[in-house]
Design a protein around this motif. Structure first.
Motif, PDB file in Angstrom:
ATOM      1  N   LYS A 132       0.791  -1.250  -0.068  1.00 29.93           N
ATOM      2  CA  LYS A 132      -0.089   0.060   0.026  1.00 29.93           C
ATOM      3  C   LYS A 132       0.747   1.284   0.054  1.00 29.93           C
ATOM      4  N   GLU A 133       2.054   1.011   0.283  1.00 27.69           N
ATOM      5  CA  GLU A 133       3.141   2.207   0.406  1.00 27.69           C
ATOM      6  C   GLU A 133       3.820   2.690  -1.252  1.00 27.69           C
ATOM      7  N   HIS A 134       3.392   1.756  -2.107  1.00 26.15           N
ATOM      8  CA  HIS A 134       3.924   2.192  -3.373  1.00 26.15           C
ATOM      9  C   HIS A 134       3.136   1.901  -4.617  1.00 26.15           C
ATOM     10  N   PRO A 135       3.128   2.355  -5.779  1.00 23.85           N
ATOM     11  CA  PRO A 135       2.439   2.228  -6.806  1.00 23.85           C
ATOM     12  C   PRO A 135       2.858   1.071  -7.736  1.00 23.85           C
ATOM     13  N   PHE A 136       3.924   0.453  -7.528  1.00 21.87           N
ATOM     14  CA  PHE A 136       4.460  -0.499  -8.631  1.00 21.87           C
ATOM     15  C   PHE A 136       3.731  -1.808  -8.435  1.00 21.87           C
ATOM     16  N   LEU A 266      11.508  -0.146 -18.638  1.00 21.65           N
ATOM     17  CA  LEU A 266      11.073   0.933 -17.977  1.00 21.65           C
ATOM     18  C   LEU A 266       9.528   1.212 -18.212  1.00 21.65           C
ATOM     19  N   MET A 267       9.330   1.093 -19.612  1.00 20.13           N
ATOM     20  CA  MET A 267       8.021   1.683 -20.131  1.00 20.13           C
ATOM     21  C   MET A 267       6.885   0.510 -19.446  1.00 20.13           C
ATOM     22  N   LYS A 268       7.286  -0.507 -19.559  1.00 17.40           N
ATOM     23  CA  LYS A 268       6.169  -1.728 -18.899  1.00 17.40           C
ATOM     24  C   LYS A 268       6.154  -1.408 -17.500  1.00 17.40           C
ATOM     25  N   GLU A 272       2.374  -0.201 -15.795  1.00 18.66           N
ATOM     26  CA  GLU A 272       1.698  -1.318 -14.806  1.00 18.66           C
ATOM     27  C   GLU A 272       1.650  -0.557 -13.441  1.00 18.66           C
ATOM     28  N   MET A 273       2.229   0.552 -13.526  1.00 18.32           N
ATOM     29  CA  MET A 273       1.918   1.413 -12.206  1.00 18.32           C
ATOM     30  C   MET A 273       0.466   1.879 -11.781  1.00 18.32           C
TER      31      MET A 273
END
Ligand SMILES: Cc1cc2nc3c(=O)[nH]c(=O)nc-3n(C[C@H](O)[C@H](O)[C@H](O)COP(=O)(O)OP(=O)(O)OC[C@H]3O[C@@H](n4cnc5c(N)ncnc54)[C@H](O)[C@@H]3O)c2cc1C
Length: 275
Positions: A132-136, A266-268, A272-273
């Motif tokens: 829950k602390e990151h968007p990845f 990096l685009m992928k 996915e974020m």
């Protein structure tokens, strides 16, 4: 005579190591002349990513002498302290968030860019982030705050300080050891980087090539990120994308395939974020 009594010193090379060495010699009261084939921006140092990474590839643990760790630790603490004085000064150096984003915990290979040597207590601890602390879209995400250098500004600042304190730069290629003997200074410090190999017939000196690709800066991208097969660092002059390190490679021809590979990874990751 001890070299410390000698006040006129020649430094060979005008990359980051040559300039920093020259500044420290000046601070101890020496008159320094840099002899060099090229000056920034035409030096390898101009192509560095700009992360403070004192342990990265510094020495293979298997061949390090017992006293190496102490020497390295002293140098690392000294440099860390010095870099504090650059923070807040025209963006030469700044603190930046550094994210590690992996599907699973990465396994570092010692000696191949992994950290063989470490010091606790200088940088804030790397912390593992909860989902829950990151968007990845990744299970193993870490964050650490590290010092980042805007390389062109840093080199310009160092060189300006060097000349301000009376340092001289002479453009001269050293082709053989006799060219060094012919210099007027009796004490000479070699900071020619890979250029020292042919001069001293050094069989051990080995290059590790790396390729960077640059994107136009984006206002909201102000951090560093590394993931499997790619990384980027957001500097003032661009978003620098890299990842590869080829041991023993002298070829500096850019590879479009390598750029497409890292940009693709990096685009992928960005696509996915979570929004
Ligand atoms: C893609 C990439 C990313 C990197 N990222 C980082 C990073 O984030 N952090 C980090 O700490 N390091 C990084 N590095 C490593 C870093 O760039 C080098 O360790 C550093 O630049 C070496 O500096 P130097 O002064 O020893 O050599 P150089 O910058 O190569 O300077 C050598 C100097 O010697 C001169 N010279 C050479 N031969 C002769 C000769 N025969 N006669 C006279 N003069 C000569 C040259 O003209 C030059 O002025 C990176 C490297 C690469 C390739």
């Amino acid at each position: 005579m001890c070299w410390r009594q000698e006040k006129k010193i020649a430094v060979l090379g005008c990359g980051t190591v040559g300039i920093a060495t020259s500044r420290l010699l000046q601070e101890s009261g020496c008159e320094v002349t840099i002899y060099t084939k090229d000056v920034p921006p035409n030096v390898t140092s101009n192509l560095a990513t700009g992360t403070w990474s004192p342990a990265s590839r510094v020495c293979d643990k298997k061949i390090a002498r017992p006293e190496f760790k102490d020497t390295w630790e002293q140098a690392t603490r000294f440099s860390f302290r010095r870099f504090q004085f650059l923070l807040g000064m025209n963006d030469i150096a700044c603190w930046a968030e550094e994210y590690g984003v992996f599907k699973q915990a990465p396994v570092y290979t010692p000696g191949a860019g992994g950290e063989d040597f470490e010091i606790d207590g200088l940088l804030p601890e790397r912390v593992r982030l909860e989902k829950k602390e990151h968007p990845f879209k990744a299970d193993h995400v870490t964050r650490r705050t590290n010092i980042m250098f805007n390389i062109p500004t840093y080199l310009r600042h160092q060189l300006q300080d060097f000349t301000m304190f009376g340092g001289k730069v002479k453009i001269q290629e050293i082709k053989k050891v006799e060219d060094i003997d012919a210099l007027p200074e009796k004490v000479v410090v070699n900071c020619m980087g890979l250029g020292a190999k042919p001069v001293f017939n050094d069989e051990e000196l080995t290059p590790i090539s790396g390729q960077l690709s640059c994107l136009i800066p984006q206002g909201d991208v102000n951090y560093k990120l590394y993931t499997q097969g790619a990384n980027f660092i957001a500097r003032k002059d661009g978003i620098y994308i890299g990842s590869n390190g080829i041991v023993g490679n002298w070829d500096t021809t850019p590879s479009r395939e390598q750029t497409e590979k890292t940009v693709g990874i990096l685009m992928k990751l960005m696509e996915e974020m979570r929004g």
